[in-house]
Structures are given as C-alpha cells and as structure tokens.
Design a protein around this motif. Structure first.
Motif, mmCIF file in Angstrom:
data_model
loop_
_atom_site.group_PDB
_atom_site.id
_atom_site.type_symbol
_atom_site.label_atom_id
_atom_site.label_comp_id
_atom_site.label_asym_id
_atom_site.label_seq_id
_atom_site.Cartn_x
_atom_site.Cartn_y
_atom_site.Cartn_z
ATOM 1 N N GLY A 106 0.821 -1.203 0.000
ATOM 2 C CA GLY A 106 0.000 0.000 0.000
ATOM 3 C C GLY A 106 0.850 1.245 0.000
ATOM 4 O O GLY A 106 0.443 2.295 0.496
ATOM 5 N N GLY A 107 2.036 1.134 -0.544
ATOM 6 C CA GLY A 107 2.985 2.247 -0.499
ATOM 7 C C GLY A 107 2.464 3.491 -1.190
ATOM 8 O O GLY A 107 1.859 3.421 -2.253
ATOM 9 N N SER A 151 -9.086 -7.442 -7.363
ATOM 10 C CA SER A 151 -7.637 -7.394 -7.275
ATOM 11 C C SER A 151 -7.171 -5.996 -7.658
ATOM 12 O O SER A 151 -7.521 -5.494 -8.734
ATOM 13 N N GLY A 152 -6.377 -5.369 -6.755
ATOM 14 C CA GLY A 152 -5.882 -4.017 -7.017
ATOM 15 C C GLY A 152 -4.595 -3.748 -6.270
ATOM 16 O O GLY A 152 -4.238 -4.467 -5.323
ATOM 17 N N ARG A 153 -3.872 -2.694 -6.655
ATOM 18 C CA ARG A 153 -2.529 -2.424 -6.154
ATOM 19 C C ARG A 153 -2.473 -2.063 -4.673
ATOM 20 O O ARG A 153 -1.466 -2.274 -4.007
ATOM 21 N N THR A 154 -3.549 -1.496 -4.122
ATOM 22 C CA THR A 154 -3.487 -0.984 -2.754
ATOM 23 C C THR A 154 -3.858 -2.045 -1.730
ATOM 24 O O THR A 154 -3.144 -2.252 -0.748
ATOM 25 N N THR A 155 -4.963 -2.728 -1.948
ATOM 26 C CA THR A 155 -5.434 -3.718 -0.972
ATOM 27 C C THR A 155 -5.275 -5.144 -1.468
ATOM 28 O O THR A 155 -5.699 -6.087 -0.789
ATOM 29 N N GLY A 156 -4.689 -5.338 -2.662
ATOM 30 C CA GLY A 156 -4.456 -6.681 -3.165
ATOM 31 C C GLY A 156 -5.744 -7.397 -3.519
ATOM 32 O O GLY A 156 -6.657 -6.824 -4.114
ATOM 33 N N LEU A 157 -5.834 -8.656 -3.113
ATOM 34 C CA LEU A 157 -7.010 -9.472 -3.403
ATOM 35 C C LEU A 157 -7.960 -9.437 -2.213
ATOM 36 O O LEU A 157 -7.574 -9.761 -1.091
ATOM 37 N N THR A 179 -4.008 -11.476 -10.769
ATOM 38 C CA THR A 179 -3.068 -11.816 -9.708
ATOM 39 C C THR A 179 -3.755 -11.854 -8.345
ATOM 40 O O THR A 179 -4.716 -11.117 -8.094
ATOM 41 N N ASP A 180 -3.245 -12.730 -7.485
ATOM 42 C CA ASP A 180 -3.747 -12.747 -6.108
ATOM 43 C C ASP A 180 -2.781 -12.041 -5.147
ATOM 44 O O ASP A 180 -2.981 -12.046 -3.945
ATOM 45 N N TRP A 181 -1.703 -11.460 -5.686
ATOM 46 C CA TRP A 181 -0.744 -10.638 -4.952
ATOM 47 C C TRP A 181 0.122 -11.421 -3.975
ATOM 48 O O TRP A 181 0.877 -10.830 -3.210
ATOM 49 N N THR A 182 0.074 -12.745 -3.983
ATOM 50 C CA THR A 182 0.899 -13.495 -3.044
ATOM 51 C C THR A 182 2.367 -13.525 -3.459
ATOM 52 O O THR A 182 3.230 -13.895 -2.653
ATOM 53 N N THR A 183 2.663 -13.168 -4.706
ATOM 54 C CA THR A 183 4.059 -13.189 -5.167
ATOM 55 C C THR A 183 4.586 -11.784 -5.433
ATOM 56 O O THR A 183 5.549 -11.608 -6.180
ATOM 57 N N ALA A 184 3.954 -10.790 -4.825
ATOM 58 C CA ALA A 184 4.380 -9.406 -5.057
ATOM 59 C C ALA A 184 5.807 -9.168 -4.581
ATOM 60 O O ALA A 184 6.553 -8.390 -5.193
ATOM 61 N N ASP A 185 6.218 -9.848 -3.497
ATOM 62 C CA ASP A 185 7.568 -9.624 -2.985
ATOM 63 C C ASP A 185 8.633 -10.149 -3.940
ATOM 64 O O ASP A 185 9.817 -9.835 -3.802
#
Length: 720
Positions: free
Chosen positions: A171-172, A257-263, A226-232
């Motif tokens: 959420g940067g 799915s979105g950049r701020t709150t993910g899935l 994306t489910d954002w689990t591999t964002a790191d």
C-alpha cells in the motif's frame, strides 16, 4: 471497516514523486562460481571512472578473473579517440567493453490487478495511480488493458508505466517503476456520460471505463488476475486466477484485485441502513446487481459488492470464479453506521460495448486430439478434436496455410490428407483474438480403404463405382449370396478426380463387394459395399385394375407373368396369402395357397383355395430370384355381394278362406285356429280380447245416453 485515505470517490491517488525514482540493478550469481573482484586494482578502476567528464559514455569498470582491468561503455560509437586515450593512459586499461544499456530486471508478464501510474498533464511532479482491470485487445487485435475511465483524469493522464509490485503490495504511497518503461497510453476513457459528462440515472451510456493501448513490445499480457501473493518477488504472474469468460454478476461471492489492498472478496448481499416513510429506521440485507450510482458526482452503471477497495484500487479487476464481471469504480469515504463496508463496480459487459470494439483476453485451454494417432490414420478420415467450452473456433494450420473451423459443442473434426505419408498440424483454440497455446500433432496417414458405392439395378449390365486415392489400383471381389455361385473378380484404376468405375454383367441376385487399393507399394484395408441385381416387378394378368366381379365370378386364384424360376409372393389387403419356393409348400395366412413359381412359359398362378367373398381387395405381387426381390406390382378390384331371393308378401285383407268358428268338439274342422283355416297373426297377447271389447261397447252406450240426457236438461233450463 476498511480505513480509507481522504480522496474523492473513484479518483486515482495523486502523489508527488519529485526525484524519488531510483533504478535498482538486479544482482545475480554467475553459474561458473566466479565472484565479484574486490582487488585494489579493480576497485581503483571503478573509482577512477568517476574522474571522467560529464557525458562520458563509460557505465562501469571491473577486473576480469584473469586480472585484466576493463571499462564498460554502452555504445562503440559513443567512445571517441580522446576518451580511449584518457582511459588507456590514466586508468591503465587496454580496452573498453561494449555492454549496451542496462536496465533493472522486471517481469514483463502483465496480469490483471497490477498497479500503474501516469503523469497528470498540467500538474508537474504529480501522478495518478490506478490498477489494471483486465488484459485485452483493441478492435485490431493489438494488446490493450481494460480499466476505469476516471483513471485518465478526463484525459489529463496520457502515457502510463507499471509500478513496482513489492511496493504496491504494502500500500505504499511512493510509487516506484517496475523497470519496463512506458507501457502505453489511454486510447479511450469515459467517466459518467458521453464526453465525460455527468451522465444520467438509468442511462446505460453512463459508465466508468477506459482502455490503454500497449505500445511496449516487451510486455506480454496474460489473461489472468493476480492474487498478490508473489508481489515480494516482483512478479505478479506467478500466482493467478485465469479469466475464461466475461459475464454479468451473479448472486454470491465477488472478488477484486488491485494495487493498494491486493485481493479481497465479499458477498453481493450487504446489510444497509434504511429509513422508512413512517419515520422508523432499520438495517436490511439487500443485493444490487444492476443499478446506477453517483461516483464523485457522475452516474455509473454498475453493481454493489463487499470486495473492499481503497484509493489506488480504481480500475482493478472484479471477477467471480473465472468470469470477469466489472472494474472498481469507487467506494464510500465513510461507511454509514450499521452498514457493511462495500464498493461500487462498473458493469463490465455493457461498458465494453461503449469502447468501440475492445475485448477482454480470455484464458483458453489447449485443444485435445481425441482420435488415436499412434497407429496412423486412414487417408481422408476424420481427426476428432475436443475443444474447451469457451472456444468459438479451432485453427488447423500447416506452415503458413490452414483452416479455421467453427465450434459447435465441444468437439470438431477435420479430414486427414488422402495421400499416405507423415504430416504435421498445429491446433489452436480461438475466441476472437484470444487463443490457446498451440498444440503440434504429428501423424502418419496410411492408405485408406477405397469407398464402394451400394448399387441396385434391374439390368444385368451394372457399373460398379467408388472412390480412392488418385492413381491407385483397385482390386474388387463380388461374392454372390446365391449358394454355389462363383465369386466375380474385377480391377479398376482411380481417376484424377478420386473416383473409379468398372462395368460388368451380373446375374440376378445380391452380391457382397470387397475392394482394396494399392498405391506406391502400400495396400489398404478392404472397403465394402453391396450390389443387387433385382428383377422387375411381376405382372398380374388375371385381374384388371378397378375390375368388379359378381359373386359367382369371384376369383379363386391370382395369376400373372414373371421371370422363369422366380418365387412370387402375393398379398391381399396387406396380408401374405402365398409364398412360393421351388418344390416347396406355400405358407398360409388365413387362406390356403398353393406354390406360385414362375414356370418355363413365364407364367405363375397362386390358388387361393376358394372364391373370394364380397369386398374391396388390394393385391400385391413381388418376385424374388437368387435372393434379390423386385419392387411390388399392385392393383385394386372388387367382389360384389350375392343377390338375396325374393319372398311373397301376405295380403292382410284376405288372410284365407273364412270359416265358421271352430267346433270345440272337432278342432280339426275349418275355422279360426283349425287346421283347415288360415292362422291369424299372433299379436303376442296370451289371453282373449273379448271382455275388453264388450266393456268398450258398454262405455260407448253409456256415453251416448249421458249426452242425450244433458241436452234435454239444457233445453228445459232455457224454457224456464
């Protein structure tokens, strides 16, 4: 309740970046085990690079594992003789290495839900951030993204870049680029009504939709969320949900799915505070799957759901299972007391209709060949392929050529080549511009059995026909059904048009045909067929069509003409009355029948055993020889009813010679009931009518007297 930053509903977050963009080089270990050289000479070379003047093309320095110091430059043309002299004399190197331009490694696989940003025109140093809705295609099939219309800030945002996933996932607020550079530019956007107007309630043209045309050829757009689990790992494509369809939202669970709150996920049924007209209030569960809401003052055709959002999620993917249903439009600045937190999503399917032909990319499974190819396939035979349910076509290609076959159901087929040999085909399931991974199949075509056409003829001169491989030699065997008959062998050559034919003379009967073809040293399996040489229908000569017979002349047999030795079967009114076999007895069906076999003189007769009774008759006759049966000959005739003998009438006025009443002492004397007189007709009464007659006569006398008495009384009254 989700904590939200104060920002206008549905607007993209606007962040000041200044000079915070920092390109971070990727670090990787050499597979040979070589380590970074940290010797004094190498470090001095790196340090001395800094002495080069501004604009110097040198981009790095090091010492190789053999101990040779080198300087890296981006392009050879950028290093002039003066620079080379400086490097050589001052930094003790004999060469420079052309390394090209280096950029930070970043995933070029783009999936739905990823964050992006763009400079806001007229606002230097400020950018807007949003999320990718779905990957897709332009009307021309070029790669594109589907997102929210308000993300373009009414057209103020033009070019966009993807942001660093590892920063987005936290959420940067400070955006870092993903290192891939400019991705593309908005091609169409609409927030509210046409022309970004306010729009109107209940107007399906009021929406929040935009498309981004991708101009960066390095990017690979995938039909997944994306489910954002591999964002790191800075690669959102490593864990995704495929998108296989576009549809309208259904009651149940919805995900975003979105950049701020993910899935996030939530239900479509939400508790909302309600005020009633009687002044009371309450909380009610409600579901809105098609409605209109003002987002930042503009009407948006969309639906309600509990998959929560925050600023920066705008434009993100909204889906149910593997079906794309919407993009994030907005959410409440503050959730009303007692209400479930919620978001408002643009209805995707109707919104796409306003984009002039943009479509969502679909994940289509590979087609699967159902036909067993391991043993080869016969030339010209069908190769059956199972296709996924969301495919509309199957492309079958061979090099630069091929065919596209429409899909109906889940199976399609295409013909194998006719000529034997080794073949390769590439199969791709399609839906618009969406395509499955191509599947290459290799198979051998073996020589197919030739086709033999079935033939029925009333002539002994018969031409056998069929098809095969042009130029092939066809060997044909005809086996008669008649016991003891000899087979017939024939040959033919397949013509250039793929057909073959051969004339022959055959006796009456049925023949089983077997044919093989030989081509380039290979002989096929046998193709089969049937040839029947059937006799013409027999003639019925003993009865003329439409004839009517008097009862005395009714036929007791049926006869006619036919082929010598043929067996004639006769039916009357659909019932078989005689089946004749040479030297055998006829079958019976209610009427006895003799054998009817056509004699040497060409005639036949079937004895019915008795004359036919009155009625209408349809007679049919067929003849069979050597197992081949003719078509029927038929006609209709009638048999009239026999006449009935007349009966003399009795004169009721002269029943016989009247006689005196019978003498009881002589019952035989002429008279009523006597043997010598005519009997009266029995009325059915079992007693004498005389008492009734006397009573009737008495009543007439009394009635007459009463009339006379009454008339006299009336006359007396009148005189008084």
């Amino acid at each position: 309740m989700t904590q939200r930053r104060p920002i206008a509903l549905g607007a993209a977050a606007v962040l000041g970046l200044g000079s915070l963009f920092i390109a971070t080089p990727a670090m990787a270990e050499d597979g040979t085990g070589a380590q970074l050289d940290t010797t004094a000479s190498a470090m001095a070379a790196v340090k001395d690079i800094n002495k080069l003047s501004d604009g110097d093309p040198a981009i790095g320095a090091a010492t190789t594992t053999s101990g040779e110091p080198v300087v890296f430059v981006s392009e050879a043309d950028a290093v002039d003789a003066e620079v080379l002299k400086t490097i050589s004399t001052e930094y003790n190197v004999d060469k420079v290495v052309i390394a090209g331009n280096l950029v930070a490694d970043a995933s070029t696989d783009i999936v739905a839900g990823a964050g992006y940003y763009g400079d806001v025109a007229g606002q230097p140093g400020r950018v807007g951030t949003c999320s990718t809705g779905f990957t897709g295609f332009s009307p021309e099939g070029e790669p594109a993204l589907i997102t929210a219309g308000h993300c373009s800030s009414n057209g103020a945002v033009t070019q966009i870049e993807f942001s660093d996933p590892s920063n987005d996932a936290a959420g940067g607020e400070f955006i870092e680029p993903d290192g891939n550079g400019i991705a593309g530019a908005f091609g169409f956007s609409q927030f509210g009504g046409p022309g970004n107007s306010t729009g109107e309630r209940n107007d399906p043209n009021s929406t929040d939709i935009a498309v981004i045309d991708i101009t960066n050829d390095a990017l690979d757009l995938l039909p997944a969320v994306t489910d954002w689990t591999t964002a790191d790992q800075d690669d959102l494509s490593l864990s995704t949900t495929p998108i296989k369809a576009v549809g309208l939202p259904q009651s149940g669970t919805v995900s975003k799915s979105g950049r701020t709150t993910g899935l996030t996920s939530g239900g479509t049924k939400l508790n909302m505070p309600v005020e009633y007209t009687d002044g009371t209030t309450g909380i009610e569960e409600m579901e809105v799957l098609d409605g209109y809401m003002q987002v930042s003052g503009k009407w948006v055709h969309g639906f309600l759901g509990g998959a929560l959002t925050s600023p920066g999620d705008s434009g993100g993917a909204v889906f149910q299972g593997e079906t794309a249903v919407g993009v994030v439009s907005g959410g409440p600045e503050e959730v009303p007391a007692g209400a479930d937190d919620y978001a408002w999503y643009t209805l995707l399917q109707p919104a796409l209709g306003l984009t002039d032909g943009y479509t969502v990319a679909l994940d289509i499974d590979e087609p699967v060949v159902k036909t067993d190819l391991s043993q080869g396939v016969a030339g010209g035979s069908d190769i059956v392929v199972t296709v996924p349910s969301n495919a509309a076509e199957l492309a079958v290609s061979q090099g630069n050529a091929g065919d596209t076959i429409p899909v109906e159901g889940t199976e399609v087929s295409f013909p194998a080549p006719n000529e034997p040999g080794q073949y390769t085909r590439t199969l791709t399931a399609l839906n618009g511009f969406s395509a499955s991974e191509p599947v290459e199949i290799n198979f051998e075509v073996v020589l197919a059995a030739p086709v033999v056409n079935d033939i029925t003829s009333e002539e002994s001169a018969v031409t056998l026909t069929g098809s095969g491989v042009p130029g092939a030699e066809v060997a044909i065997t005809l086996t008669p059904a008649a016991e003891g008959a000899e087979p017939v062998s024939l040959t033919a050559t397949v013509n250039e048009d793929g057909t073959w034919s051969v004339p022959t003379e055959l006796d009456y009967g049925t023949y089983a045909v077997s044919a093989t073809q030989t081509f380039e040293g290979q002989t096929s399996a046998a193709g089969t067929g049937t040839v029947s040489v059937v006799p013409a229908a027999p003639a019925i000569t003993s009865v003329k069509p439409g004839a009517t017979f008097e009862a005395a002349d009714a036929p007791s047999s049926i006869s006619g003409t036919g082929i010598e030795g043929a067996t004639v079967v006769v039916k009357l009114n659909g019932e078989e009355v005689g089946t004749a076999t040479a030297g055998g007895a006829a079958s019976e069906s209610g009427v006895a029948a003799d054998a009817a076999v056509v004699g040497a003189d060409g005639t036949w007769t079937l004895d019915l055993g008795a004359q036919l009774g009155a009625g209408a008759y349809t007679v049919e006759a067929t003849q069979a020889i050597n197992g081949a049966t003719s078509s029927p000959a038929s006609l209709v005739f009638n048999v009239a009813a026999a006449p009935v003998a007349p009966v003399d009438p009795v004169d009721p006025g002269n029943p016989g010679n009247p006689a005196d009443p019978a003498d009881p002492a002589n019952p035989a004397a002429p008279g009523q009931g006597g043997a010598g007189g005519a009997e009266l007709v029995n009325t059915g009464a079992g007693f004498s009518m005389l008492p009734f007659g006397l009573a009737a006569l008495g009543m007439l006398v009394l009635g007459g007297g009463a009339i006379v008495f009454t008339q006299r009384r009336l006359q007396a009254s009148a005189a008084e």
